[in-house]
Design an enzyme around this catalytic site. Structure first.
Site, short mmCIF file in Angstrom:
data_model
loop_
_atom_site.label_atom_id
_atom_site.label_comp_id
_atom_site.label_asym_id
_atom_site.label_seq_id
_atom_site.Cartn_x
_atom_site.Cartn_y
_atom_site.Cartn_z
N LYS A 80 -10.48 -10.50 -13.74
CA LYS A 80 -10.56 -11.09 -12.39
C LYS A 80 -9.69 -10.33 -11.39
CE LYS A 80 -12.04 -15.68 -13.62
NZ LYS A 80 -11.76 -17.12 -13.69
N THR A 81 -8.46 -10.01 -11.77
CA THR A 81 -7.61 -9.29 -10.83
C THR A 81 -8.06 -7.83 -10.70
OG1 THR A 81 -5.97 -8.96 -12.57
CG2 THR A 81 -5.60 -10.78 -11.06
N ILE B 111 2.97 -6.42 -6.00
CA ILE B 111 2.69 -6.27 -4.57
C ILE B 111 1.40 -6.99 -4.17
CG2 ILE B 111 4.07 -4.20 -4.34
CD1 ILE B 111 1.52 -2.53 -4.31
N LYS C 211 -6.20 2.19 -18.40
CA LYS C 211 -5.76 3.21 -17.44
C LYS C 211 -5.64 2.53 -16.07
CE LYS C 211 -9.27 6.16 -18.34
NZ LYS C 211 -10.08 7.41 -18.35
N GLY C 212 -4.90 3.14 -15.18
CA GLY C 212 -4.65 2.51 -13.87
C GLY C 212 -5.89 2.46 -12.99
N PHE D 238 0.82 -1.23 0.00
CA PHE D 238 0.00 0.00 0.00
C PHE D 238 0.84 1.27 0.00
CE2 PHE D 238 -2.28 -3.32 2.51
CZ PHE D 238 -3.16 -3.69 1.51
N GLY E 275 -5.38 1.13 -9.29
CA GLY E 275 -5.02 0.83 -7.91
C GLY E 275 -5.45 1.90 -6.93
N GLU E 276 -5.26 3.14 -7.29
CA GLU E 276 -5.56 4.25 -6.36
C GLU E 276 -7.05 4.60 -6.36
OE1 GLU E 276 -2.57 4.79 -5.00
OE2 GLU E 276 -1.42 3.94 -6.65
N ILE F 145 -10.36 -3.01 -19.57
CA ILE F 145 -9.97 -3.85 -18.44
C ILE F 145 -9.17 -5.03 -18.97
CG2 ILE F 145 -10.79 -5.21 -16.47
CD1 ILE F 145 -11.24 -2.11 -16.34
MO1 MOS Z 1 0.98 3.11 -3.99
S1 MOS Z 1 0.67 4.54 -2.50
O1 MOS Z 1 1.62 4.02 -5.25
O2 MOS Z 1 1.89 1.89 -3.38
#
Ligand code: MOS
Length: 721
Positions: A615-616, A472, A683-684, A246, A686-687, A611
Site C-alpha cells: 500500500k505505501t 518523511i 530495492k528502493g 523531497f 523513492g527516486e 515489494i
Molecule cells: Mo531524497 S532527494 O534522497 O530526499
C-alpha cells in the site's frame, strides 16, 4: 505480451498505514505543532540586494517594537563556537563550507537573512522584522545559468567530478542515424506542504533539545553538537512526523543553527518556521541545468556512440554536484560513451538534492534523446531500448544483482494500451484533442547502508522496535511493521510498535537516496530474527509455531527480552551492480488551439525487488509520478535576473499539480526479489518513482503534436509558438 509478472514471495495486499488514522485525524504531531512554556518566535529580515556588503543596519525600531526580546545581526550575534571549523557534518552533497548567518556583513544572494528578530509572538516578530533597514554597498551580480554557461568548469571535488570516457564517443558523428540536441531543466523548488521548522530549547548551559523538520535526526544532532561544541548526547533531536521534504531537509541549514543560537541568547525556547517565500532560497532547490546529448545508431537501431554533457548552477561559496550524466554510462549497451559535467557558480543560495537528484534531470535529456532517435529510425521507442538493453553493466562489466527492465516494459505497455500508439506523430485524435503516448525509463542505485535496531518482546505482548530514522511521509513505520510481522507471525500487527524519529534511539541513517527500506528494513529483519532465536533458546526445544510470548516471559520472570543489532549490506555486493528501474507510460491529450496538455493516463512500473509494503509502495509510485508531471508541465522557479530575485516564490505562482491535473495512476510492480541487496529482497523506489517521468510526458506530447519541447516545463506557449 504477458499479463502479469511471476513473483515470489506472493504479492500480498499488505497492512494499512500504521499512522494513517493519526494523520487524517490530526493526532500526528508535526514539528511546528510543539508548544513549550515561554516559547518565542523568530522571523528573519532579508537582504534585498543580491551581492555586496551591508554598510549599516538599523535595528532600533525593531528592538523597541512590542514583544521583541532580541534582534540578531552580524554586529551583535554571539559566536557559534564550532562555526570556525566550517564543516557541515550532515554530509551535504557539496564541497566548500556552508553559509553561516550573522558572521560578517557580506550578502551572497537575494533574500539572504541579514537579521533575526525574536519576539513573544510570530506576528510581533514579523512586524518588528519589517522595521529593519539596511544600507548596502552593492556589487554586480550574476544569477543566470544560461548566460554564464561559458564560465562553467569541472567541479573541484566531489563524487560527480571528472569526465568519463569509454571507447570512442565521437563515433556518434559517423553513425547512420544521429541526434544532437540541447535540453533544459529549470530550477525546481521542493515545495512540500510542511514548511521548514526548528524549535530549540536549552535545558541546561550545555544541553539543548530540538524539534526540527529533518530527514535525519542523527545528522541534525551531529551538526548542532559540532556547531556548539557540545557532546553529541547533549543534543536531543525529535522529528516524529514530516509533511514531505523531497530532499530539502537532508542537510542542516544555517537558519537551524541560528535558531539554536537565538535560544541560547534569549534563554527561552525559540521556534522558527520559514515562510513559503524563504523556502525558495533558504533550503535548496533543484538547480537549473543545461544539457546536450549527442548520439548515433546504426540503421538497425544499435547505439554506436553517446556524449552527454551537463552544466548546472551552484552558489558562489559551495560546490553542489549531482549525478546528472551518470546514468548514461551504464543505461544502454553502447560501446562508446562520454560524459562531461560542469558547474557554474552564481550569486544564489546553494542547490541541493531534490527527489531523483541528478538522474531526474539527466533522464529528461537521455530519455528524450532516445525517443528522438527512435523517431528518426522509424522504430518503436520500446523496441529501440530493447535492442540496446544492457545485460551486464557496460560501465564496469559487472553483472546486475537483478534487472527486470524488459518485463517492466511489457507490463506497462500492456496496461496503457501501447498498441494504440501511432508511430507517426500528430495522427491520433479524440473529440478534437490530439492524442499521444510516450514512455521514459528511470534508474537509481539500490544499496544498503548500516543501521542499528533494538527489538524487544514485552511481557504485555508488545513487540517494540526502535531506531532513530525519520519517516518523511513515505510509510517507513508501516514497512518496518510489515517486515517484523512476517518474522513474528504469531504477533498481531496492532501489537507491533515501531518507534522512530528520536536521536536518542539506536542510530539510523538519514532518510534519503531510496535506501531506508533496504537499510533499516534489513536491520529490522536481522534484529527480529535474532530476537526470535533468543526466545527459542529461552524456551528450549518445547517451542511451537505460535508461542505464547506473554506466558513465557511471565513464567521466566522477564519483563522483556531484547536484542540490539547493527547490520549492513554484504560484501558480496561489491561484485554486482545494483539498481532499481522504473518505466513510466503516459497518455496525453493536447488541445490544438490552446496548447493545453492534459495527462489522461499514467502507468508507472517499478522493478524495485520484492515489494515489502504494497500500500505505501503504491503511494510512493503515485507521488513520484505526480512530482514528475509537475516537473514536466508546471514547475519552474523563475528569477528576474536583473534583480537576482524570484518572482514566483509562493504557492499561487509556482505551479504544482493539484488533483484536477492528475488522472488515474496505475502503479505496477515486477515484484521479483533481489536477495543480494537485503534479506527482504527489496530495492528502493523513492527516486525511480519520479526519474524518467518528465521525459515520458515530453515524448507523449511529441507523439500527440509532432512538437518536441526540450525546455521544461511544457507550457502552452511553447506548444503554440
Ligand atoms: Mo531524497 S532527494 O534522497 O530526499
Amino acid at each position: 505480451m504477458k499479463q502479469q509478472a511471476q513473483h515470489t514471495p506472493p504479492f500480498t495486499e499488505g497492512i494499512n498505514r500504521v499512522d494513517g488514522i493519526m494523520k487524517v485525524t490530526g493526532a500526528a504531531k508535526y514539528s511546528a505543532e510543539y508548544e513549550l512554556p515561554g516559547m518565542t518566535y523568530a522571523v528573519f529580515a532579508i537582504s534585498n540586494i543580491t551581492k555586496g556588503t551591508i554598510t549599516s543596519i538599523d535595528t532600533k525600531a525593531a528592538e523597541r517594537a512590542p514583544g521583541v526580546l532580541a534582534v540578531l545581526t552580524h554586529l551583535n550575534a554571539p559566536k557559534v563556537p564550532g562555526y570556525e571549523a566550517g564543516k557541515d557534518p550532515s554530509k551535504p552533497p557539496t564541497t566548500g563550507g556552508p553559509l553561516k548567518f550573522f558572521v560578517d556583513n557580506s550578502v551572497k544572494y537575494n533574500g539572504q537573512p541579514i537579521a533575526m528578530v525574536v519576539a513573544d509572538s510570530f506576528e510581533r516578530a514579523t512586524y518588528a522584522a519589517s522595521l529593519i533597514k539596511a544600507q548596502y554597498n552593492k556589487q554586480q551580480h550574476e544569477t543566470d545559468t544560461e548566460k554564464n554557461k561559458f564560465k562553467a568548469a569541472a567541479p573541484k571535488g566531489g563524487r560527480n567530478g571528472g569526465d568519463y570516457k569509454r571507447g570512442t564517443p565521437d563515433d556518434w558523428k559517423a553513425a547512420a542515424v544521429k541526434v544532437e540536441q540541447e535540453y533544459v531543466v529549470p530550477i525546481n523548488v521542493h515545495n512540500p506542504m510542511e514548511l521548514s521548522v526548528t524549535l530549540a530549547h536549552w535545558t541546561a548551559d550545555d544541553k539543548v533539545t530540538v524539534y526540527a523538520k529533518t530527514q535525519g535526526v542523527k545528522s541534525t544532532q551531529n551538526a548542532i553538537a559540532q556547531a556548539f561544541k557540545l557532546p553529541v548526547e547533549n543534543v536531543q533531536v525529535t522529528t516524529k512526523f514530516v509533511g514531505g521534504a523531497f530532499g530539502n531537509a537532508l542537510r542542516t541549514w544555517p537558519h537551524e543553527i541560528a535558531t539554536v543560537q537565538a535560544a541560547k541568547l534569549v534563554k527561552r525556547p525559540v521556534k522558527t518556521v520559514l515562510t513559503r517565500e524563504l523556502q525558495f532560497n533558504t533550503v535548496g532547490y533543484r538547480p537549473y541545468t543545461w544539457q546536450k546529448v549527442s548520439m548515433g545508431a546504426s540503421a538497425d537501431g544499435k547505439l554506436t556512440g553517446i556524449i552527454h554533457e551537463a552544466t548546472a548552477q551552484t552558489s558562489s561559496f559551495e560546490e553542489f554536484t549531482e549525478g546528472t550524466v551518470n546514468m548514461t554510462r551504464f543505461m544502454y549497451a553502447c560501446p562508446s560513451v562520454g560524459t562531461v559535467y560542469k558547474i557554474t557558480p552564481l550569486d544564489v543560495n546553494t542547490p541541493t538534492w531534490m527527489r531523483g537528484p541528478g538522474e531526474a534531470t539527466g533522464a529528461f535529456a537521455l530519455e528524450s534523446a532516445m525517443d528522438e532517435l527512435a523517431d528518426k529510425l522509424g522504430i518503436d521507442p520500446i523496441e529501440l531500448r530493447i535492442r540496446n538493453h544492457a545485460d551486464t553493466d557496460p560501465e564496469n562489466g559487472k553483472p546486475f544483482s537483478s534487472k527486470n527492465l524488459k518485463e517492466a516494459y511489457e507490463m506497462g505497455a500492456d496496461k496503457i494500451g501501447w498498441s494504440k500508439r501511432k508511430l507517426k506523430p500528430g495522427t491520433l485524435t479524440e473529440d478534437g484533442w490530439l492524442i499521444g503516448y510516450g514512455m521514459g525509463t528511470g534508474v537509481f542505485g539500490a544499496g544498503r547502508g548500516r543501521a542499528t535496531v533494538k527489538a524487544a518482546l514485552l511481557d504485555n505482548g508488545t513487540l517494540l522496535i526502535q531506531t532513530s530514522v525519520t519517516d518523511i511521509g513515505v510509510g517507513t513505520g508501516t514497512a518496518m511493521t510489515q517486515i517484523a510481522s512476517e518474522i513474528f507471525t504469531g504477533i498481531p500487527v496492532k501489537k507491533i510498535k515501531f518507534e522512530l524519529g528520536d536521536s536518542s534511539l539506536p542510530p539510523s541513517p538519514t532518510q534519503g537516496g531510496s535506501t531506508i527500506t533496504s537499510t533499516v528494513g534489513g536491520a529490522v529483519h536481522d534484529a527480529c530474527t535474532q530476537l526470535k532465536e533468543k526466545f527459542q533458546q529461552l524456551i528450549g526445544n518445547g517451542g511451537t509455531d505460535k508461542p505464547d510470548y506473554v506466558k513465557v516471559l511471565k513464567e521466566k520472570n522477564l519483563p522483556q527480552l531484547e536484542v540490539t543489532v547493527t547490520s549492513s549490506g554484504s560484501t558480496e555486493m561489491r561484485n554486482f551492480s545494483s539498481y532499481s528501474y522504473s518505466v513510466h507510460f503516459v497518455k496525453v491529450k493536447v488541445h490544438p488551439k490552446t496548447g493545453v496538455v492534459r495527462v489522461d493516463n499514467v502507468v508507472s512500473v517499478a522493478d524495485s525487488g520484492h515489494i515489502v509494503s504494497p500500500k505505501t509502495a503504491r503511494s510512493q509510485i503515485i507521488g513520484g509520478a505526480i512530482g514528475g508531471i509537475g516537473m514536466a508541465l508546471m514547475e519552474e522557479g523563475i528569477m528576474d535576473h536583473r534583480y537576482g530575485r524570484y518572482v514566483n516564490n509562493n504557492y499561487a505562482d509556482y505551479h504544482v499539480p493539484i488533483s484536477a491535473d492528475i488522472p488515474q495512476i496505475d502503479a505496477l510492480f515486477v515484484n521479483k526479489p533481489d536477495y543480494r541487496v537485503n534479506p527482504m529482497g527489496a530495492k528502493g523506489m523513492g527516486e525511480i518513482a519520479l526519474i524518467g517521468m518528465s521525459a515520458a510526458v515530453a515524448n507523449a506530447v511529441y507523439n500527440a503534436t509532432g512538437k518536441r519541447i526540450r525546455e521544461l516545463p511544457i507550457t502552452p506557449d511553447k506548444l503554440l509558438s
